[in-house]
Design a protein around this motif. Sequence first.
Motif, mmCIF file in Angstrom:
data_model
loop_
_atom_site.group_PDB
_atom_site.id
_atom_site.type_symbol
_atom_site.label_atom_id
_atom_site.label_comp_id
_atom_site.label_asym_id
_atom_site.label_seq_id
_atom_site.Cartn_x
_atom_site.Cartn_y
_atom_site.Cartn_z
ATOM 1 N N HIS A 156 0.846 -1.202 0.000
ATOM 2 C CA HIS A 156 0.000 0.000 0.000
ATOM 3 C C HIS A 156 0.882 1.254 0.000
ATOM 4 C CE1 HIS A 156 -3.227 -2.801 0.812
ATOM 5 N NE2 HIS A 156 -2.628 -3.197 1.925
ATOM 6 N N VAL A 157 1.664 1.402 -1.053
ATOM 7 C CA VAL A 157 2.651 2.472 -1.121
ATOM 8 C C VAL A 157 1.993 3.846 -1.161
ATOM 9 C CG1 VAL A 157 4.574 3.429 -2.444
ATOM 10 C CG2 VAL A 157 4.301 0.935 -2.248
ATOM 11 N N ASP A 158 0.958 3.990 -1.973
ATOM 12 C CA ASP A 158 0.295 5.300 -2.084
ATOM 13 C C ASP A 158 -0.286 5.749 -0.747
ATOM 14 O OD1 ASP A 158 0.924 5.433 -4.736
ATOM 15 O OD2 ASP A 158 -1.041 4.777 -5.463
ATOM 16 N N LEU A 159 -0.870 4.813 -0.030
ATOM 17 C CA LEU A 159 -1.436 5.147 1.275
ATOM 18 C C LEU A 159 -0.331 5.504 2.269
ATOM 19 C CD1 LEU A 159 -3.947 5.397 3.012
ATOM 20 C CD2 LEU A 159 -3.842 2.927 3.449
ATOM 21 N N ALA A 160 0.771 4.777 2.211
ATOM 22 C CA ALA A 160 1.900 5.060 3.104
ATOM 23 C C ALA A 160 2.465 6.454 2.860
ATOM 24 C CB ALA A 160 2.990 4.012 2.905
ATOM 25 N N ASN A 161 2.393 6.910 1.619
ATOM 26 C CA ASN A 161 2.926 8.223 1.272
ATOM 27 C C ASN A 161 1.892 9.338 1.377
ATOM 28 O OD1 ASN A 161 5.506 7.197 0.710
ATOM 29 N ND2 ASN A 161 4.951 6.716 -1.407
ATOM 30 N N ASN A 162 0.700 9.004 1.798
ATOM 31 C CA ASN A 162 -0.366 9.998 1.956
ATOM 32 C C ASN A 162 -0.224 10.667 3.319
ATOM 33 O OD1 ASN A 162 -2.786 11.401 2.389
ATOM 34 N ND2 ASN A 162 -3.995 9.932 1.223
ATOM 35 N N ASP A 163 0.421 11.828 3.344
ATOM 36 C CA ASP A 163 0.707 12.501 4.613
ATOM 37 C C ASP A 163 -0.563 12.893 5.353
ATOM 38 O OD1 ASP A 163 3.419 12.277 4.356
ATOM 39 O OD2 ASP A 163 3.692 14.245 3.431
ATOM 40 N N GLU A 164 -1.621 13.215 4.626
ATOM 41 C CA GLU A 164 -2.856 13.649 5.279
ATOM 42 C C GLU A 164 -3.451 12.549 6.156
ATOM 43 O OE1 GLU A 164 -5.650 15.132 2.492
ATOM 44 O OE2 GLU A 164 -4.533 16.966 2.070
ATOM 45 N N LEU A 165 -3.181 11.294 5.815
ATOM 46 C CA LEU A 165 -3.709 10.176 6.600
ATOM 47 C C LEU A 165 -2.645 9.549 7.494
ATOM 48 C CD1 LEU A 165 -5.936 8.323 3.951
ATOM 49 C CD2 LEU A 165 -6.566 10.172 5.492
ATOM 50 N N ALA A 166 -1.478 9.279 6.929
ATOM 51 C CA ALA A 166 -0.471 8.482 7.637
ATOM 52 C C ALA A 166 0.142 9.205 8.828
ATOM 53 C CB ALA A 166 0.625 8.048 6.665
ATOM 54 N N GLN A 167 0.191 10.527 8.800
ATOM 55 C CA GLN A 167 0.874 11.259 9.871
ATOM 56 C C GLN A 167 0.227 11.071 11.240
ATOM 57 O OE1 GLN A 167 0.381 15.577 10.034
ATOM 58 N NE2 GLN A 167 -1.197 15.437 8.430
ATOM 59 N N PHE A 168 -1.030 10.638 11.263
ATOM 60 C CA PHE A 168 -1.754 10.536 12.530
ATOM 61 C C PHE A 168 -1.718 9.138 13.147
ATOM 62 C CE2 PHE A 168 -4.159 13.879 10.119
ATOM 63 C CZ PHE A 168 -3.739 14.951 10.884
ATOM 64 N N ALA A 169 -0.992 8.212 12.550
ATOM 65 C CA ALA A 169 -0.989 6.829 13.036
ATOM 66 C C ALA A 169 -0.497 6.741 14.483
ATOM 67 C CB ALA A 169 -0.123 5.963 12.142
ATOM 68 N N LEU A 170 -1.073 5.792 15.231
ATOM 69 C CA LEU A 170 -0.787 5.630 16.650
ATOM 70 C C LEU A 170 -0.422 4.189 16.989
ATOM 71 C CD1 LEU A 170 -3.914 7.506 18.077
ATOM 72 C CD2 LEU A 170 -1.591 8.441 17.892
ATOM 73 N N ALA A 171 0.435 4.053 17.991
ATOM 74 C CA ALA A 171 0.634 2.771 18.661
ATOM 75 C C ALA A 171 -0.247 2.791 19.908
ATOM 76 C CB ALA A 171 2.098 2.583 19.039
ATOM 77 N N ILE A 172 -1.032 1.741 20.130
ATOM 78 C CA ILE A 172 -1.988 1.738 21.235
ATOM 79 C C ILE A 172 -1.750 0.545 22.153
ATOM 80 C CG2 ILE A 172 -3.723 2.962 19.860
ATOM 81 C CD1 ILE A 172 -5.141 0.261 19.476
ATOM 82 N N THR A 173 -2.371 0.586 23.322
ATOM 83 C CA THR A 173 -2.205 -0.484 24.299
ATOM 84 C C THR A 173 -3.294 -1.544 24.150
ATOM 85 O OG1 THR A 173 -3.541 0.672 25.952
ATOM 86 C CG2 THR A 173 -1.186 1.129 25.943
ATOM 87 N N ASP A 174 -2.944 -2.767 24.526
ATOM 88 C CA ASP A 174 -3.897 -3.887 24.485
ATOM 89 C C ASP A 174 -3.422 -4.951 25.472
ATOM 90 O OD1 ASP A 174 -5.442 -6.145 23.950
ATOM 91 O OD2 ASP A 174 -5.547 -5.743 21.807
ATOM 92 N N LYS A 175 -4.187 -5.155 26.517
ATOM 93 C CA LYS A 175 -3.782 -6.091 27.584
ATOM 94 C C LYS A 175 -3.670 -7.526 27.103
ATOM 95 C CE LYS A 175 -5.887 -5.417 31.595
ATOM 96 N NZ LYS A 175 -6.966 -5.073 32.569
ATOM 97 N N THR A 176 -4.320 -7.855 25.994
ATOM 98 C CA THR A 176 -4.268 -9.235 25.493
ATOM 99 C C THR A 176 -3.104 -9.464 24.530
ATOM 100 O OG1 THR A 176 -5.715 -8.809 23.578
ATOM 101 C CG2 THR A 176 -6.784 -9.363 25.675
ATOM 102 N N HIS A 177 -2.366 -8.420 24.212
ATOM 103 C CA HIS A 177 -1.263 -8.545 23.260
ATOM 104 C C HIS A 177 -0.103 -9.307 23.896
ATOM 105 C CE1 HIS A 177 1.920 -7.365 20.434
ATOM 106 N NE2 HIS A 177 0.952 -7.025 19.590
ATOM 107 N N PRO A 178 0.535 -10.226 23.167
ATOM 108 C CA PRO A 178 1.621 -11.021 23.772
ATOM 109 C C PRO A 178 2.818 -10.195 24.230
ATOM 110 C CG PRO A 178 1.439 -11.397 21.386
ATOM 111 C CD PRO A 178 0.221 -10.662 21.802
#
Length: 403
Positions: A156-178
Amino acid sequence: MNKQLTNHDEVLEAITATIDIPEHLDERARKRYRSLGDWLDRPNSGIKQFDPEVYPQGSFALGTVIQPISEADAFDLDLVCRLDATKYDFTMQELKRLTGIEVLAYADAHSMKHTPEDKRRCWTMEYADEANFHTDILPALPDDVAYREYLKSRGHVDLANNDELAQFALAITDKTHPSYERTCADWPVSNPKGYATWFHAQHSFQLDRAKKARMAKDSKYASIDEIPNYRMKTPLQRSIQLLKRHRDMMFADDGEHKPISIIITTLSAHAYQGEETITDALRTILRTMDTFIEERGGIKWIANPTNPEENFADKWPDNAEKETNFYDWLEAARHDFGTYIREARFSEIPRSLQDRLGSEAVIAATAAIAVAAPHIVSATVAAGEAEVDAVKQSGAETRPWAK
């Protein structure tokens, strides 16, 4: 004085106004999350050094909030608490704990009746007053670099290079994650601001048009850029509100298996073609929304527009009832709205649609018909049933939305 209602679109507009969150409650919700943000950023906050930012996600960010169908239910106010840090400054567990310390202190300082709860991904607060807000606070960190790399690795190269969308990506918490208790780069990812940006782009023309109309009436705004998107209501937003209310009423006794809002919202936004009225928007959305459901390896896939590898219908393969209920709801919505828009007079709302929007909301919204034009027949049960019978006799009840 009630405004005279003269067509289907004005009636549907009036109904959405009755199911929308009242403006004073909307403002109270926004004051509350701003208050929480101020608390997290106060001088003696344990996370102040990370410049905490609190902002809404979900329906409050999209302008598609609707009132609960029961007074016992609550408004869902979903928030992000974003800290300016990296995944190597915390483990998920540490981020969740440090955020929780401040959330618990906030609740105590504000004498909240219910103690916030540590849920799977969020901290949950309940406001015990007439506003009745259920607030989920999601701890998160900026993660656009890893997000872009992931998208590129999946093609998904075009989406990865879409600054209007990609700049807001987050890492989030999840208690069930290994990796919940380990320092690592492998965190769950989310992008609610990116999704909101995509959503508003789907109706940007009508959004700007609505803002210009607002500016003409409200001198406090110097430009349309100063007007929050959530203050506007375009045909897309209104249509989604109506569809969500129809869903809520249809599955009032089965909330666990009802079609989820993110699916209705995403498919509606894909289907919307810039229609200028609610009736035209509903026709297009209901006719085509299911065509945006993909099939990947025999699995129904409703892709997250900001991450095509995430399937909003991921529960369907393991729970056939959820998939069945979506298509049952879509068929019912097509029939109910189609019968009204294409087959009934604007003043005669069929009983099936009244039931699915809530009789009280319909009566409150359509009171203006009787007040302003007593000679027009109001939306009575008898009229609605007669209209449905007429449609059935004509054979049009199978696809009234397609006309």
